[in-house]
Design a protein around this motif. Sequence first.
Motif, PDB file in Angstrom:
ATOM      1  N   LEU A  51     -29.793  37.399  -4.831  1.00  0.00           N
ATOM      2  CA  LEU A  51     -29.298  38.111  -3.651  1.00  0.00           C
ATOM      3  C   LEU A  51     -30.392  38.989  -3.055  1.00  0.00           C
ATOM      4  CD1 LEU A  51     -27.117  38.992  -1.688  1.00  0.00           C
ATOM      5  CD2 LEU A  51     -26.337  40.656  -3.396  1.00  0.00           C
ATOM      6  N   VAL A  52     -31.154  39.655  -3.907  1.00  0.00           N
ATOM      7  CA  VAL A  52     -32.252  40.502  -3.417  1.00  0.00           C
ATOM      8  C   VAL A  52     -33.273  39.660  -2.662  1.00  0.00           C
ATOM      9  CG1 VAL A  52     -34.212  41.926  -4.133  1.00  0.00           C
ATOM     10  CG2 VAL A  52     -31.965  42.294  -5.165  1.00  0.00           C
ATOM     11  N   VAL A  53     -33.607  38.496  -3.226  1.00  0.00           N
ATOM     12  CA  VAL A  53     -34.561  37.595  -2.560  1.00  0.00           C
ATOM     13  C   VAL A  53     -34.007  37.159  -1.208  1.00  0.00           C
ATOM     14  CG1 VAL A  53     -35.674  35.332  -2.694  1.00  0.00           C
ATOM     15  CG2 VAL A  53     -35.594  36.795  -4.713  1.00  0.00           C
ATOM     16  N   ALA A  54     -32.718  36.791  -1.179  1.00  0.00           N
ATOM     17  CA  ALA A  54     -32.092  36.339   0.071  1.00  0.00           C
ATOM     18  C   ALA A  54     -32.052  37.468   1.100  1.00  0.00           C
ATOM     19  CB  ALA A  54     -30.684  35.815  -0.208  1.00  0.00           C
ATOM     20  N   GLN A  55     -31.705  38.667   0.653  1.00  0.00           N
ATOM     21  CA  GLN A  55     -31.650  39.811   1.570  1.00  0.00           C
ATOM     22  C   GLN A  55     -33.031  40.178   2.096  1.00  0.00           C
ATOM     23  OE1 GLN A  55     -29.659  42.556  -1.083  1.00  0.00           O
ATOM     24  NE2 GLN A  55     -27.701  42.312  -0.019  1.00  0.00           N
ATOM     25  N   THR A  56     -34.030  40.065   1.226  1.00  0.00           N
ATOM     26  CA  THR A  56     -35.404  40.351   1.657  1.00  0.00           C
ATOM     27  C   THR A  56     -35.854  39.362   2.715  1.00  0.00           C
ATOM     28  OG1 THR A  56     -35.949  41.292  -0.514  1.00  0.00           O
ATOM     29  CG2 THR A  56     -37.786  40.595   0.872  1.00  0.00           C
ATOM     30  N   ALA A  57     -35.568  38.067   2.466  1.00  0.00           N
ATOM     31  CA  ALA A  57     -35.943  37.032   3.440  1.00  0.00           C
ATOM     32  C   ALA A  57     -35.218  37.257   4.765  1.00  0.00           C
ATOM     33  CB  ALA A  57     -35.611  35.649   2.889  1.00  0.00           C
ATOM     34  N   GLU A 118     -36.669  29.445  17.122  1.00  0.00           N
ATOM     35  CA  GLU A 118     -36.912  28.982  15.751  1.00  0.00           C
ATOM     36  C   GLU A 118     -36.546  30.068  14.740  1.00  0.00           C
ATOM     37  OE1 GLU A 118     -40.592  27.296  12.964  1.00  0.00           O
ATOM     38  OE2 GLU A 118     -40.851  27.532  15.135  1.00  0.00           O
ATOM     39  N   VAL A 119     -36.955  31.307  15.017  1.00  0.00           N
ATOM     40  CA  VAL A 119     -36.656  32.413  14.105  1.00  0.00           C
ATOM     41  C   VAL A 119     -35.146  32.656  14.045  1.00  0.00           C
ATOM     42  CG1 VAL A 119     -36.885  34.907  13.776  1.00  0.00           C
ATOM     43  CG2 VAL A 119     -38.893  33.532  14.311  1.00  0.00           C
ATOM     44  N   MET A 120     -34.482  32.543  15.189  1.00  0.00           N
ATOM     45  CA  MET A 120     -33.033  32.748  15.207  1.00  0.00           C
ATOM     46  C   MET A 120     -32.322  31.717  14.341  1.00  0.00           C
ATOM     47  SD  MET A 120     -32.368  33.729  19.232  1.00  0.00           S
ATOM     48  CE  MET A 120     -30.581  33.733  19.041  1.00  0.00           C
ATOM     49  N   GLU A 121     -32.794  30.475  14.388  1.00  0.00           N
ATOM     50  CA  GLU A 121     -32.204  29.426  13.548  1.00  0.00           C
ATOM     51  C   GLU A 121     -32.442  29.727  12.071  1.00  0.00           C
ATOM     52  OE1 GLU A 121     -34.038  25.910  15.001  1.00  0.00           O
ATOM     53  OE2 GLU A 121     -32.681  25.682  16.714  1.00  0.00           O
ATOM     54  N   GLN A 122     -33.677  30.147  11.755  1.00  0.00           N
ATOM     55  CA  GLN A 122     -33.984  30.497  10.372  1.00  0.00           C
ATOM     56  C   GLN A 122     -33.167  31.705   9.928  1.00  0.00           C
ATOM     57  OE1 GLN A 122     -38.216  31.115  10.330  1.00  0.00           O
ATOM     58  NE2 GLN A 122     -38.700  28.936  10.516  1.00  0.00           N
ATOM     59  N   ARG A 123     -33.014  32.671  10.852  1.00  0.00           N
ATOM     60  CA  ARG A 123     -32.252  33.880  10.535  1.00  0.00           C
ATOM     61  C   ARG A 123     -30.795  33.541  10.257  1.00  0.00           C
ATOM     62  NH1 ARG A 123     -29.037  37.398  13.247  1.00  0.00           N
ATOM     63  NH2 ARG A 123     -29.152  39.636  12.695  1.00  0.00           N
ATOM     64  N   GLU A 124     -30.237  32.635  11.056  1.00  0.00           N
ATOM     65  CA  GLU A 124     -28.847  32.221  10.855  1.00  0.00           C
ATOM     66  C   GLU A 124     -28.671  31.551   9.494  1.00  0.00           C
ATOM     67  OE1 GLU A 124     -25.403  29.439  13.008  1.00  0.00           O
ATOM     68  OE2 GLU A 124     -27.373  29.721  13.933  1.00  0.00           O
ATOM     69  N   ALA A 125     -29.609  30.659   9.149  1.00  0.00           N
ATOM     70  CA  ALA A 125     -29.542  29.995   7.847  1.00  0.00           C
ATOM     71  C   ALA A 125     -29.724  31.014   6.717  1.00  0.00           C
ATOM     72  CB  ALA A 125     -30.619  28.913   7.756  1.00  0.00           C
ATOM     73  N   SER A 126     -30.613  31.975   6.932  1.00  0.00           N
ATOM     74  CA  SER A 126     -30.853  33.003   5.922  1.00  0.00           C
ATOM     75  C   SER A 126     -29.625  33.889   5.740  1.00  0.00           C
ATOM     76  CB  SER A 126     -32.063  33.854   6.319  1.00  0.00           C
ATOM     77  OG  SER A 126     -32.322  34.848   5.349  1.00  0.00           O
ATOM     78  N   GLU A 127     -28.956  34.196   6.842  1.00  0.00           N
ATOM     79  CA  GLU A 127     -27.745  35.021   6.769  1.00  0.00           C
ATOM     80  C   GLU A 127     -26.657  34.295   5.978  1.00  0.00           C
ATOM     81  OE1 GLU A 127     -25.088  37.792   9.765  1.00  0.00           O
ATOM     82  OE2 GLU A 127     -26.125  36.039  10.565  1.00  0.00           O
ATOM     83  N   THR A 128     -26.556  32.990   6.190  1.00  0.00           N
ATOM     84  CA  THR A 128     -25.603  32.182   5.418  1.00  0.00           C
ATOM     85  C   THR A 128     -25.955  32.212   3.934  1.00  0.00           C
ATOM     86  OG1 THR A 128     -25.220  30.694   7.298  1.00  0.00           O
ATOM     87  CG2 THR A 128     -24.654  29.869   5.103  1.00  0.00           C
ATOM     88  N   ASN A 129     -27.257  32.158   3.647  1.00  0.00           N
ATOM     89  CA  ASN A 129     -27.711  32.208   2.274  1.00  0.00           C
ATOM     90  C   ASN A 129     -27.367  33.544   1.627  1.00  0.00           C
ATOM     91  OD1 ASN A 129     -28.998  31.138  -0.012  1.00  0.00           O
ATOM     92  ND2 ASN A 129     -30.935  32.135   0.506  1.00  0.00           N
ATOM     93  N   VAL A 130     -27.502  34.620   2.405  1.00  0.00           N
ATOM     94  CA  VAL A 130     -27.138  35.948   1.900  1.00  0.00           C
ATOM     95  C   VAL A 130     -25.647  35.998   1.567  1.00  0.00           C
ATOM     96  CG1 VAL A 130     -26.856  38.385   2.521  1.00  0.00           C
ATOM     97  CG2 VAL A 130     -28.997  37.202   3.040  1.00  0.00           C
ATOM     98  N   THR A 131     -24.834  35.454   2.450  1.00  0.00           N
ATOM     99  CA  THR A 131     -23.386  35.441   2.230  1.00  0.00           C
ATOM    100  C   THR A 131     -23.035  34.665   0.962  1.00  0.00           C
ATOM    101  OG1 THR A 131     -22.948  35.585   4.611  1.00  0.00           O
ATOM    102  CG2 THR A 131     -21.160  34.779   3.213  1.00  0.00           C
TER     103      THR A 131
END
Length: 242
Positions: A51-57, A118-131
């Motif tokens: 979770l820490v890794v995901a939140q950091t990303a 591109e960053v927004m797409e990565q951010r969306e995927a990262s947010e899903t990963n955090v969840t």
Amino acid sequence: MKADPAVQRRLLDLAEADADLNRVNHRRRTLPELEEIGQAEREVQARRDELVVAQTAFGDLDRENKRLENEIEQVRARERRDREMMTSGASAKQVEDLEHELQTLARRQGILEEELLEVMEQREASETNVTKSQEAVTAAEERLAEVRSRRDAALAELETAESRRRAERDLIVKSLPEGLAALYERVRQQRGIGAGPLQGSRCGACRIELDRTALAELRDAAADDVVRCEECGAILVRETGR
């Protein structure tokens, strides 16, 4: 030392109570829930690390997203200023320069918007990963709590059994002559088992066959003599005492 054969037989009840208490202690130390708790705790820590890794990303991407939005806004602000200058009586040379700069700004804005997308797409995927990571942490913590609850229930059950058996043991000890009880306790502390029955030619405490000489001495001993196993030192309660 001498003791009535019926009194000596109570030593077997005492030894059985001690064996039960030892089993309770062994069970307490070896509850399967203890190993499960260790595994569950490691799982919780692993999920928290993820979770820490995901939140950091996600944090890095969120900051990059905001940086690009700010930079795009700066480009747009510059574009608005240039257009205002073109319509506010600028010279032909100034208009030419401004048009060139507007082209440059348009290209820059296009590049930034592509990067932002591109960053927004990565951010969306990262947010899903955090969840998902948060859900994994919650599931692991719930699993740990469930195992701890089972451990606590098992320990409470063992505590009840131990208290009941210890109370029974205390009553047995009180019914014994002080000297005999003291001998039993001393032997138990030294050897682990205080007393056992003589089963044929075998000591019921250590399970070792006694030799003929020892058996002859036991046969010759009076019924109220307190005798001990020559192998393990435990008090031997003989059949003749039954």
